[in-house]
Design a protein around this motif. Structure first.
Motif, PDB file in Angstrom:
ATOM      1  N   TRP A 134      32.485 -21.885   4.532  1.00  0.00           N
ATOM      2  CA  TRP A 134      32.093 -23.510   4.292  1.00  0.00           C
ATOM      3  C   TRP A 134      30.775 -22.862   3.187  1.00  0.00           C
ATOM      4  O   TRP A 134      30.698 -24.145   2.390  1.00  0.00           O
ATOM      5  N   PHE A 170      32.225 -20.799   8.712  1.00  0.00           N
ATOM      6  CA  PHE A 170      30.881 -21.207   8.040  1.00  0.00           C
ATOM      7  C   PHE A 170      30.967 -20.682   6.759  1.00  0.00           C
ATOM      8  O   PHE A 170      29.683 -20.681   5.916  1.00  0.00           O
ATOM      9  N   MET A 174      29.366 -29.312  11.724  1.00  0.00           N
ATOM     10  CA  MET A 174      30.427 -28.606  11.227  1.00  0.00           C
ATOM     11  C   MET A 174      30.425 -28.195  12.813  1.00  0.00           C
ATOM     12  O   MET A 174      31.138 -27.666  13.636  1.00  0.00           O
ATOM     13  N   TRP A 184      32.309 -29.195  15.617  1.00  0.00           N
ATOM     14  CA  TRP A 184      33.989 -29.182  16.120  1.00  0.00           C
ATOM     15  C   TRP A 184      33.631 -27.692  15.856  1.00  0.00           C
ATOM     16  O   TRP A 184      35.084 -27.870  16.586  1.00  0.00           O
ATOM     17  N   ARG A 196      32.924 -19.538  13.689  1.00  0.00           N
ATOM     18  CA  ARG A 196      31.695 -19.590  13.127  1.00  0.00           C
ATOM     19  C   ARG A 196      31.943 -18.620  12.012  1.00  0.00           C
ATOM     20  O   ARG A 196      31.701 -19.706  10.667  1.00  0.00           O
ATOM     21  N   SER A 238      23.797 -20.675   7.858  1.00  0.00           N
ATOM     22  CA  SER A 238      25.071 -22.106   8.580  1.00  0.00           C
ATOM     23  C   SER A 238      25.709 -21.113   9.785  1.00  0.00           C
ATOM     24  O   SER A 238      24.962 -21.924  11.299  1.00  0.00           O
ATOM     25  N   LYS A 266      40.079 -30.983  12.061  1.00  0.00           N
ATOM     26  CA  LYS A 266      39.412 -29.842  11.990  1.00  0.00           C
ATOM     27  C   LYS A 266      39.419 -30.081  10.185  1.00  0.00           C
ATOM     28  O   LYS A 266      37.999 -29.525   9.754  1.00  0.00           O
ATOM     29  N   SER A 268      32.669 -32.028   4.533  1.00  0.00           N
ATOM     30  CA  SER A 268      31.508 -31.693   4.397  1.00  0.00           C
ATOM     31  C   SER A 268      31.103 -31.069   3.312  1.00  0.00           C
ATOM     32  O   SER A 268      29.871 -30.422   2.965  1.00  0.00           O
ATOM     33  N   HIS A 269      32.286 -29.931   3.179  1.00  0.00           N
ATOM     34  CA  HIS A 269      32.497 -28.575   1.993  1.00  0.00           C
ATOM     35  C   HIS A 269      31.972 -29.057   0.773  1.00  0.00           C
ATOM     36  O   HIS A 269      31.287 -28.955  -0.043  1.00  0.00           O
ATOM     37  N   PHE A 329      36.264 -30.330   7.847  1.00  0.00           N
ATOM     38  CA  PHE A 329      35.686 -29.090   6.900  1.00  0.00           C
ATOM     39  C   PHE A 329      36.071 -29.679   5.661  1.00  0.00           C
ATOM     40  O   PHE A 329      35.075 -29.614   4.864  1.00  0.00           O
TER      41      PHE A 329
END
Length: 458
Positions: free
Chosen positions: A178, A175, A162, A165, A171, A396, A12, A19-20, A16
């Motif tokens: 993120w 999110f 995201m 996961w 979230r 998101s 995770k 992807s960020h 995170f």
């Protein structure tokens, strides 16, 4: 339970961060085009070498006669604005398609293809054409249509990954934090472009495109799109996933996942939902329309804020650029804080409604800001907090909620498709809004532009 706990926690954190960073790179390259418009417009006019003699071996007359660009900077600026609209419309159309593609193909392949393809397109647009002294309006338009379509593959894919996961209860905060990647990318893009712009605008495109291409390669070889890729399988419904991001309780953390044994049959791949089915899911249409209004306001600040500060208050362009960053800072904090509050309450709509109601007052206050940079920056940060925060959450966390709702009964894959619909509708609103902002400002003035923003937020 210790093994899946450690695997899941590490995965995770890695997911995170990766992807960020990837969307940061994408937005930094997008911001580069905004930051070098002055240099580009100068190069495309007969006064090119008088303003930037190091970027071409041609004289101003030769540049104009041989490449038939623009007679003056004003015409070049209009064409740059047209490129913005071309990009946004193609990006919006691509989102509707890429979301469907993301739910049917491997997300890692789609994401890496979009990142690498967009990097190559930007390199050709800004660097290769300048090195070859090739200037053609139609070629630029075609490249920017392709760039919009390629970039549209990224956001639906990263939101879907995201969502694979992180459970629903966490979230909002995750999110919200993120989704600040877009604002961070804007800041990074401004820094990268300004650091090499003295050598020519083509090097600004070169730096950002190379970095973005490298990010795409990392995605292709190293990104994990779901827990199944490391041997973990989900054993609970998304709506029952009420675990914090990094729990120290092994039993709680492992309740959602278990290690799949080698002799067990692999879980069947969920069937992708159709576009019209996704469009008709509960909540998709109202949130898509709301996001269209919010993204219109957000992108208007993105494209017009430095121009407004320079023209309305007479501040230098460098000062206006630096001050405009506070809107992004407010959006970063707003998305994180409001996402956390929505997690605690277990509901997102009330948090967004209160924030947008306060945003109307913030816009009124900012439209009457005095000629003081400290006060203007504070009001700008507050406005970004109240507008950028809800915008980040809808694009998101709420998109992930809608794509994982109980109506699907975990039998159909819809996350990327729903994200594409929401963001695509928002991008259509943003594209149309840029023309409306310029029209209202030229006919009625900036105060009416802010009234227009208030109507959109309300």
């Amino acid at each position: 339970n210790s093994k899946p706990k450690k695997i899941l926690k590490f995965s995770k954190i890695t997911l995170f961060t990766h992807s960020h960073d990837h969307y940061v790179l994408l937005h930094s390259s997008r911001k580069t085009f905004s930051n070098v418009k002055v240099s580009i417009s100068a190069q495309w006019t007969p006064s090119a070498l008088q303003q930037n003699g190091s970027t071409s071996s041609l004289s101003p007359g030769e540049t104009w006669e041989e490449n038939k660009l623009f007679a003056d900077v004003g015409e070049a600026t209009l064409f740059l604005g047209a490129l913005d609209s071309i990009f946004l419309f193609s990006y919006a159309m691509g989102l509707y398609i890429s979301g469907v593609i993301g739910d049917r193909f491997n997300l890692r392949y789609v994401l890496s293809f979009g990142l690498c393809g967009s990097a190559v397109t930007e390199f050709v647009f800004g660097t290769l054409t300048e090195w070859l002294h090739f200037y053609n309006m139609y070629f630029y338009c075609i490249l920017w249509v392709i760039n919009g379509l390629l970039q549209s593959t990224v956001w639906p894919c990263v939101v879907a990954i995201m969502g694979n996961w992180f459970g629903k209860s966490g979230r909002g905060f995750i999110f919200g934090l993120w989704s600040a990647c877009a604002s961070v990318g804007n800041i990074l893009g401004a820094f990268l472009a300004s650091s090499v712009l003295k050598y020519g605008y083509e090097y600004a495109f070169l730096v950002t495109s190379v970095v973005q291409f490298a990010g795409g390669v990392v995605v292709f070889f190293g990104l994990l799109t779901s827990p199944k890729e490391i041997g973990l399988r989900s054993v609970t419904r998304d709506s029952d996933s009420q675990r914090p991001l990094m729990s120290d309780d092994e039993d709680e953390l492992c309740d959602d996942y278990s290690i799949q044994q080698r002799d067990e049959e692999p879980e069947p791949q969920p069937k992708a939902i159709g576009f019209l089915q996704a469009f008709c899911l509960p909540g998709v249409i109202p949130y898509s329309l709301a996001y269209a209004c919010l993204k219109l306001v957000n992108y208007s600040f993105f494209f017009w804020l430095p121009f407004y500060l320079s023209n309305n208050f007479g501040w230098k362009e460098v000062e206006a650029d630096r001050l405009s960053v506070w809107y992004d800072v407010g959006g970063i904090v707003g998305g994180t804080v409001q996402g956390l509050i929505s997690d605690v309450l277990g509901k997102r709509a009330p948090v967004l409604a209160i924030s947008l109601l306060l945003a109307m007052g913030a816009l009124v206050g900012y439209s009457h800001s005095p000629n003081n940079q400290l006060v203007n920056g504070a009001l700008l940060a507050a406005t970004g907090f109240l507008i950028g925060g809800p915008s980040n959450i809808i694009s998101s966390a709420i998109s992930a909620d809608l794509g994982r709702q109980e109506a699907l009964q975990n039998s159909q894959e819809a996350l990327a498709t729903v994200t594409g619909i929401v963001d695509g509708t928002g991008s259509i609103g943003a594209a149309g809004g840029q023309y409306l902002v310029s029209l209202i400002e030229s006919k009625l003035g900036w105060m009416c532009v802010f009234y227009f923003f208030i109507i959109m937020v309300g």
